[in-house]
Design a protein around this motif. Structure first.
Motif, PDB file in Angstrom:
ATOM      1  N   GLY A  48       8.451   5.690  -7.407  1.00  0.00           N
ATOM      2  CA  GLY A  48       8.175   5.218  -6.062  1.00  0.00           C
ATOM      3  C   GLY A  48       8.236   3.706  -5.981  1.00  0.00           C
ATOM      4  O   GLY A  48       8.747   3.029  -6.880  1.00  0.00           O
ATOM      5  N   ILE A  71       6.125   7.431  -2.581  1.00  0.00           N
ATOM      6  CA  ILE A  71       6.246   8.126  -3.856  1.00  0.00           C
ATOM      7  C   ILE A  71       7.310   9.210  -3.704  1.00  0.00           C
ATOM      8  O   ILE A  71       7.326   9.942  -2.710  1.00  0.00           O
ATOM      9  N   GLU A  73       9.152  12.618  -3.860  1.00  0.00           N
ATOM     10  CA  GLU A  73       8.525  13.902  -3.538  1.00  0.00           C
ATOM     11  C   GLU A  73       8.006  14.658  -4.765  1.00  0.00           C
ATOM     12  O   GLU A  73       6.898  15.194  -4.754  1.00  0.00           O
ATOM     13  N   TYR A  75       6.761  13.641  -7.393  1.00  0.00           N
ATOM     14  CA  TYR A  75       5.614  13.004  -8.051  1.00  0.00           C
ATOM     15  C   TYR A  75       4.398  12.882  -7.131  1.00  0.00           C
ATOM     16  O   TYR A  75       3.371  12.336  -7.525  1.00  0.00           O
ATOM     17  N   ARG A  76       4.504  13.394  -5.931  1.00  0.00           N
ATOM     18  CA  ARG A  76       3.384  13.311  -4.981  1.00  0.00           C
ATOM     19  C   ARG A  76       2.241  14.223  -5.425  1.00  0.00           C
ATOM     20  O   ARG A  76       2.438  15.178  -6.159  1.00  0.00           O
ATOM     21  N   ALA A  81       0.141   6.632  -5.569  1.00  0.00           N
ATOM     22  CA  ALA A  81       0.134   5.578  -4.543  1.00  0.00           C
ATOM     23  C   ALA A  81      -1.225   4.882  -4.505  1.00  0.00           C
ATOM     24  O   ALA A  81      -1.299   3.652  -4.414  1.00  0.00           O
ATOM     25  N   ASN A 108       0.904  11.421   9.187  1.00  0.00           N
ATOM     26  CA  ASN A 108       1.097  11.346   7.737  1.00  0.00           C
ATOM     27  C   ASN A 108      -0.270  11.456   7.056  1.00  0.00           C
ATOM     28  O   ASN A 108      -0.875  10.474   6.640  1.00  0.00           O
ATOM     29  N   ALA A 110      -1.160  12.613   4.193  1.00  0.00           N
ATOM     30  CA  ALA A 110      -1.222  12.198   2.784  1.00  0.00           C
ATOM     31  C   ALA A 110      -1.473  10.698   2.691  1.00  0.00           C
ATOM     32  O   ALA A 110      -2.317  10.246   1.902  1.00  0.00           O
ATOM     33  N   SER A 111      -0.781   9.918   3.508  1.00  0.00           N
ATOM     34  CA  SER A 111      -0.976   8.472   3.486  1.00  0.00           C
ATOM     35  C   SER A 111      -2.365   8.098   4.010  1.00  0.00           C
ATOM     36  O   SER A 111      -3.012   7.188   3.488  1.00  0.00           O
TER      37      SER A 111
END
Length: 149
Positions: A48, A71, A73, A75-76, A81, A108, A110-111
């Motif tokens: 990322g 990041i 995909e 490795y998410r 992050a 978003n 996740a963020s």
């Protein structure tokens, strides 16, 4: 603001490596910026990126934030992050910044979770003006978080 050189920064799991420094162009509202790649520790595997913008233009404060990350995909879901944000705290502090703004799209989640994980505080959701180069059909609003480092 003077951009510095940094050795590889890391936490034993990931490393943060500068791959580009932009001095900015205040006349165009662009602030100095570091661009880092995020790699798995002691490998060449790029998973990322994370960017740090220095300065307080309207665009940075309201729409794109001081810190931006992504990041790959596959490795998410590993908190990479959030770890990268914590690693660049050193760079943020080196530039005498005690707080930064992080933005993300309202949908978003996740963020948004990353912001919460690192202790950033939700401020508001703002509309991006159609006249801004930060605006697009997919980017019409931003959540704004303040992160005290």
């Amino acid at each position: 603001m003077e951009l510095k050189d940094y050795e590889i920064l890391g936490d034993g799991e990931i490393d943060i490596i500068i791959y580009k420094k932009n001095s900015g162009d205040i006349s165009k509202g662009r602030v100095p910026e570091y661009k880092f790649k995020i790699v798995l520790h002691n490998t060449d595997t790029v998973i990322g990126h994370i960017n740090l913008r220095l300065g307080n233009s309207e665009k940075v404060l309201n729409y794109i934030g001081h810190v931006g990350y992504g990041i790959e995909e596959q490795y998410r879901g590993n908190k990479f992050a959030a770890n990268a944000c914590n690693i660049i705290k050193e760079v943020i502090k080196d530039h005498l910044m005690n707080k930064v703004i992080i933005t993300c799209n309202p949908h978003n989640y996740a963020s948004r979770k990353i912001c919460e994980t690192i202790g950033a505080k939700f401020i508001e959701i703002v509309d991006i003006p159609e006249t801004s180069d930060a605006y697009s059909a997919d980017e019409t609003q931003k959540c704004r978080y303040e992160w005290i480092v």
